[in-house]
Design a protein around this motif. Structure first.
Motif, PDB file in Angstrom:
ATOM      1  N   ILE A 257       0.853  -1.195   0.000  1.00  0.00           N
ATOM      2  CA  ILE A 257       0.000   0.000   0.000  1.00  0.00           C
ATOM      3  C   ILE A 257       0.889   1.245   0.000  1.00  0.00           C
ATOM      4  N   PRO A 258       1.680   1.437  -1.066  1.00  0.00           N
ATOM      5  CA  PRO A 258       2.610   2.565  -1.074  1.00  0.00           C
ATOM      6  C   PRO A 258       1.880   3.892  -0.897  1.00  0.00           C
ATOM      7  N   PHE A 259       2.504   4.786  -0.144  1.00  0.00           N
ATOM      8  CA  PHE A 259       1.893   6.088   0.120  1.00  0.00           C
ATOM      9  C   PHE A 259       2.534   7.134  -0.777  1.00  0.00           C
ATOM     10  N   LYS A 260       1.718   7.714  -1.658  1.00  0.00           N
ATOM     11  CA  LYS A 260       2.198   8.802  -2.523  1.00  0.00           C
ATOM     12  C   LYS A 260       1.424  10.053  -2.134  1.00  0.00           C
ATOM     13  N   GLY A 261       2.110  11.178  -2.020  1.00  0.00           N
ATOM     14  CA  GLY A 261       1.407  12.421  -1.687  1.00  0.00           C
ATOM     15  C   GLY A 261       2.086  13.142  -0.551  1.00  0.00           C
ATOM     16  N   PHE A 262       1.295  13.862   0.226  1.00  0.00           N
ATOM     17  CA  PHE A 262       1.820  14.591   1.380  1.00  0.00           C
ATOM     18  C   PHE A 262       1.683  13.696   2.607  1.00  0.00           C
ATOM     19  N   LEU A 263       2.818  13.279   3.137  1.00  0.00           N
ATOM     20  CA  LEU A 263       2.792  12.467   4.352  1.00  0.00           C
ATOM     21  C   LEU A 263       3.035  13.411   5.527  1.00  0.00           C
ATOM     22  N   PHE A 264       2.038  13.505   6.393  1.00  0.00           N
ATOM     23  CA  PHE A 264       2.049  14.520   7.451  1.00  0.00           C
ATOM     24  C   PHE A 264       2.201  13.822   8.798  1.00  0.00           C
ATOM     25  N   GLY A 265       3.257  14.168   9.506  1.00  0.00           N
ATOM     26  CA  GLY A 265       3.438  13.628  10.852  1.00  0.00           C
ATOM     27  C   GLY A 265       3.188  14.701  11.889  1.00  0.00           C
ATOM     28  N   GLY A 266       2.291  14.387  12.826  1.00  0.00           N
ATOM     29  CA  GLY A 266       2.144  15.219  14.023  1.00  0.00           C
ATOM     30  C   GLY A 266       3.080  14.586  15.039  1.00  0.00           C
TER      31      GLY A 266
END
Ligand code: AMP
Ligand code: GLY
Length: 416
Positions: A257-266
């Motif tokens: 499930i590759p994540f493409k885009g803006f990966l946002f960490g709080g």
């Protein structure tokens, strides 16, 4: 080229504004956008949720790249639909967007890939949840599963508060609740561009989640940010990248499930290093308004190069930005629609529209968070002064704002 931005808030206004600056871009379309974006591009009258119509529009208009703002649209599968039709789109699939829409899913991934985060348990029954709280004591954090825009979270400082939050959460049928260890430290937001493999962090910002000054009042989607964040130096950014963002990206890829885009960490910087509070599957709001005005590089070129697996190096304006959110008087409880707003012509700040509308040529409030006012400064103090100077020139009877955006760092430094 032609770029389509999906969404209608302050984040999308900032994204569209930055896209418009790109020398590769001839035309910007925003669906559905808001009145503040009229000068930037063409507003397309298709609701964000109507992904089928959006994809047909992109096909008919020969859109070269689509950038998605809101999590709800990602969770509906906008990226899956566009990709099925061979359209280029920057954002995660519905399956990958679950890192935001399901806290439980995000926690499982973090556990599997050793990504630091608070200890937790997931509950589907009030009785078991209550006995866990009784056993662990307070402070403790109660999070409802599912998309809640930062509002399904209770940081409980007493057992009674925790139990009350559980009772409310379980009054909703089939609700799932994550109970999490309280993390003490300095919170910051980091957003990275990723193509599922490479992870390129943007500059860091700090949000102010509580509605009122001194971090009082209910949690909101965010009342203002500043960037850069002095306390989060390149060592902390690298630690976050190596321990949190990269392992998440590579783990998700490994899981198919590759994540493409803006990966946002709080992220919380604790005395034991960085720990994840949450992941979001999109750019932050108002993080986008604070961060994008500091980007000197061509945003669209960076996204395209990353998607094409080319080298990406981002350059940043060294000045500070402070973004102050002006919200409807009852936000986050409710929003005031239709209160007139007057914005003077000659403001130095950039005014991004979060929730506005125009009726007979009159600008009005049209949502919980209404405007995001962003100023630059050579120091944090200067950016803050300039932002507030302009905020105070904007007239509306039914809006409020926090007076201490950008001051948090100061009192955090005193306290820690
Ligand atoms: P979230 O929606 O998970 O970002 O939670 C909203 C806010 O609650 C965060 O931005 C934090 O300020 C606070 N919060 C969430 N989880 C924790 C935690 N484990 N410890 C301390 N504060 C937290
Ligand atoms: N400002 C925090 C968020 O966008 O979730």
């Amino acid at each position: 080229m032609k770029v389509l931005v999906i969404g209608k808030g302050g984040r999308e206004h900032a994204i569209a504004w930055k896209v418009k600056e790109s020398r590769l871009v001839k035309e910007v379309f925003i669906a559905p956008g808001n009145v503040g974006m009229e000068e930037i591009g063409k507003l397309v009258d298709i609701s964000e949720e109507n992904i089928d119509e959006l994809a047909t529009f992109a096909q008919n208009e020969n859109i070269d790249l689509t950038i998605v703002g809101p999590e709800s649209v990602l969770a509906l599968g906008v990226v899956d639909e566009f990709e099925k039709r061979g359209l280029k789109i920057f954002g995660p699939t519905a399956a990958a967007a679950r890192i935001e829409s399901s806290k439980d899913f995000a926690k499982e991934l973090m556990k599997k890939y050793n990504v630091p985060t608070g200890a937790y348990e997931t509950f589907e029954s009030l009785e078991l949840a209550k006995s866990y709280v009784n056993q662990k004591g307070a402070p403790i954090v109660i999070k409802e599963d599912g998309l809640k825009a930062g509002k399904g979270v209770t940081v409980a400082f007493t057992k009674e508060e925790a139990i009350e939050a559980l009772e409310i959460a379980f009054s909703i049928p089939n609700n799932k609740v994550v109970i999490e260890e309280y993390l003490d430290g300095f919170e910051f937001s980091i957003i990275a561009l990723t193509n599922g493999e490479r992870v390129i962090p943007l500059e860091v910002a700090q949000d102010h989640k509580r509605a009122y000054d001194n971090d009082e009042g209910p949690n909101t989607g965010g009342m203002g940010v500043y960037s850069p964040v002095g306390k989060i130096d390149s060592n902390v950014v690298n630690e976050t990248l190596e321990k949190i963002l990269k392992p998440m990206a590579s783990g998700m890829k490994q899981d198919g499930i590759p994540f493409k885009g803006f990966l946002f960490g709080g992220i919380m910087l604790t005395k034991d290093g960085v720990k994840t509070i949450e992941f979001n599957a999109r750019f932050g709001d108002p993080e986008a308004e604070g961060i994008l005005p500091r980007m000197k590089s061509d945003f669209v070129k960076a996204i395209l190069d990353l998607m094409d697996e080319k080298e990406v190096k981002l350059e940043w304006d060294e000045r500070y930005t402070v973004a102050v959110v002006m919200a409807s008087e009852d936000y986050p409880k409710s929003s005031t629609i239709g209160s007139e707003i007057e914005i003077p012509q000659n403001l130095e700040s950039i005014v991004f529209h979060m929730g506005t509308r125009k009726v007979d040529g009159r600008l009005e409030t049209n949502g919980g968070r209404v405007l995001s006012v962003v100023a630059y400064g050579n120091t944090l103090e200067e950016a803050k002064e300039r932002a507030y100077l302009d905020v105070k020139k904007i007239k509306c009877k039914k809006m409020f704002f926090r007076n201490d955006i950008g001051s948090k760092m100061c009192y955090n430094n005193e306290n820690k």
